[in-house]
Motif scaffolding. Structure first.
Motif, short mmCIF file in Angstrom:
data_model
loop_
_atom_site.label_atom_id
_atom_site.label_comp_id
_atom_site.label_asym_id
_atom_site.label_seq_id
_atom_site.Cartn_x
_atom_site.Cartn_y
_atom_site.Cartn_z
N LYS A 70 -30.65 104.43 98.72
CA LYS A 70 -31.27 103.12 98.87
C LYS A 70 -30.55 102.36 99.97
CE LYS A 70 -32.54 102.53 94.03
NZ LYS A 70 -32.39 101.70 92.85
N THR A 71 -31.28 101.52 100.67
CA THR A 71 -30.62 100.70 101.68
C THR A 71 -30.35 99.29 101.15
OG1 THR A 71 -32.75 100.10 102.62
CG2 THR A 71 -31.59 101.95 103.63
N THR A 72 -31.11 98.84 100.19
CA THR A 72 -30.87 97.52 99.60
C THR A 72 -31.17 97.58 98.12
OG1 THR A 72 -31.53 96.44 101.65
CG2 THR A 72 -31.47 95.06 99.70
N THR A 73 -30.26 97.03 97.31
CA THR A 73 -30.50 96.92 95.88
C THR A 73 -30.20 95.49 95.46
OG1 THR A 73 -28.25 97.58 95.34
CG2 THR A 73 -29.91 99.32 95.38
N LYS A 74 -30.78 95.06 94.35
CA LYS A 74 -30.55 93.70 93.87
C LYS A 74 -30.32 93.74 92.36
CE LYS A 74 -32.30 89.02 94.10
NZ LYS A 74 -33.31 88.13 94.60
N ASN A 75 -29.32 93.02 91.89
CA ASN A 75 -28.99 92.93 90.48
C ASN A 75 -28.79 91.47 90.12
OD1 ASN A 75 -28.57 95.87 89.97
ND2 ASN A 75 -26.99 95.57 91.51
N THR A 76 -28.99 91.14 88.84
CA THR A 76 -28.80 89.77 88.37
C THR A 76 -27.93 89.80 87.12
OG1 THR A 76 -30.93 89.06 89.23
CG2 THR A 76 -29.94 87.67 87.57
N LEU A 77 -26.97 88.87 87.05
CA LEU A 77 -26.09 88.72 85.90
C LEU A 77 -26.16 87.27 85.45
CD1 LEU A 77 -23.72 89.70 84.04
CD2 LEU A 77 -22.19 88.95 85.87
N VAL A 78 -26.28 87.04 84.13
CA VAL A 78 -26.30 85.68 83.58
C VAL A 78 -25.12 85.53 82.63
CG1 VAL A 78 -27.59 84.00 82.23
CG2 VAL A 78 -28.80 85.51 83.81
N GLU A 79 -24.33 84.47 82.81
CA GLU A 79 -23.17 84.19 81.98
C GLU A 79 -23.24 82.74 81.50
OE1 GLU A 79 -19.32 85.90 83.73
OE2 GLU A 79 -20.66 85.66 85.45
N VAL A 80 -22.55 82.45 80.39
CA VAL A 80 -22.48 81.09 79.85
C VAL A 80 -21.01 80.74 79.65
CG1 VAL A 80 -23.05 79.61 77.89
CG2 VAL A 80 -24.73 81.25 78.72
N ASP A 81 -20.64 79.51 79.97
CA ASP A 81 -19.27 79.03 79.76
C ASP A 81 -19.34 77.56 79.38
OD1 ASP A 81 -16.52 78.98 79.60
OD2 ASP A 81 -16.18 79.60 81.67
N GLN A 82 -18.27 77.07 78.78
CA GLN A 82 -18.18 75.65 78.43
C GLN A 82 -17.10 75.00 79.28
OE1 GLN A 82 -18.00 74.72 74.32
NE2 GLN A 82 -18.18 72.54 74.70
N VAL A 83 -17.41 73.82 79.78
CA VAL A 83 -16.45 73.06 80.58
C VAL A 83 -15.46 72.43 79.61
CG1 VAL A 83 -16.14 71.20 82.25
CG2 VAL A 83 -18.19 72.63 82.34
N THR A 84 -14.26 73.01 79.57
CA THR A 84 -13.23 72.54 78.64
C THR A 84 -12.15 71.76 79.38
OG1 THR A 84 -12.10 74.66 78.86
CG2 THR A 84 -13.64 74.42 77.00
N LEU A 85 -11.32 71.08 78.61
CA LEU A 85 -10.33 70.17 79.17
C LEU A 85 -9.10 70.88 79.76
CD1 LEU A 85 -9.44 67.25 79.62
CD2 LEU A 85 -8.57 67.24 77.27
N SER A 86 -8.62 71.95 79.12
CA SER A 86 -7.35 72.58 79.55
C SER A 86 -7.33 73.00 81.01
CB SER A 86 -7.03 73.77 78.65
OG SER A 86 -6.77 73.32 77.35
N PRO A 87 -8.36 73.69 81.54
CA PRO A 87 -8.31 74.05 82.95
C PRO A 87 -8.29 72.82 83.88
CG PRO A 87 -9.97 75.36 81.82
CD PRO A 87 -9.52 74.29 80.87
N VAL A 88 -8.96 71.76 83.48
CA VAL A 88 -8.97 70.52 84.28
C VAL A 88 -7.56 69.95 84.36
CG1 VAL A 88 -9.83 68.14 84.38
CG2 VAL A 88 -11.38 70.01 83.76
N LEU A 89 -6.88 69.89 83.23
CA LEU A 89 -5.51 69.37 83.22
C LEU A 89 -4.58 70.25 84.05
CD1 LEU A 89 -5.19 68.37 79.45
CD2 LEU A 89 -5.59 66.86 81.42
N GLY A 90 -4.78 71.57 83.96
CA GLY A 90 -3.95 72.49 84.74
C GLY A 90 -4.14 72.32 86.23
N LEU A 91 -5.40 72.21 86.69
CA LEU A 91 -5.64 72.05 88.12
C LEU A 91 -5.15 70.70 88.61
CD1 LEU A 91 -6.67 73.19 90.76
CD2 LEU A 91 -8.96 72.34 90.16
#
Length: 149
Positions: free
Chosen positions: A22-43
């Motif tokens: 094949k010369t071109t292929t296409k794939n799709t991935l769907v993910e879910v996450d929650q915006v939590t406080l700890s990473p915000v405080l760390g950054l």
């Protein structure tokens, strides 16, 4: 939402002939996450920002979406020698990776602490012939959107 495009180039380090079906292929991935406080405080601490009382419902600055959708599920024994997840890149002999750039478009500044967010990633794989031989380009397009419960 946020639309982000990432480009990567993988080049063949030898002059061996590789046959592709094949010369071109296409794939799709769907993910879910929650915006939590700890990473915000760390950054915020990492960036040496003045202390602030971040709380549920506060809007994140643009670009802070990178704190989420991290590959925590990948164990060390499932990584290639280059640190990338096995099976998530081109097969050998295309082992030399190069980040070719990205564009991020903010259609609104909407991510808030406590939000549930969906990331839809479209991956298009394109094969080209370059001066040094065959090249494989991985084009990622990420779309983030809120999940309304």
């Amino acid at each position: 939402g946020i639309n982000a495009e990432y480009g990567g180039k993988y080049s063949l380090s030898t002059k061996r002939q590789i046959r592709f079906t094949k010369t071109t292929t296409k794939n799709t991935l769907v993910e879910v996450d929650q915006v939590t406080l700890s990473p915000v405080l760390g950054l915020a601490s990492t960036l040496n920002l003045p202390p602030r009382c971040w709380k549920f419902g506060d809007t994140l600055p643009q670009g802070w979406h990178i704190l989420y959708f991290l590959p925590w599920h990948v164990c060390l024994n499932n990584l290639n020698e280059d640190g990338h997840e096995k099976g998530k890149g081109p097969p050998p002999p295309f082992i030399h990776r190069m980040w070719a750039g990205s564009r991020i478009y903010f259609t609104q500044n909407y991510l808030k602490i406590g939000d549930q967010v969906q990331k839809k990633t479209d991956l298009r794989i394109e094969e080209k012939q370059g001066k040094s031989g065959k090249l494989i380009f991985y084009h990622y397009v990420n779309h983030l959107s809120l999940i309304h419960i």
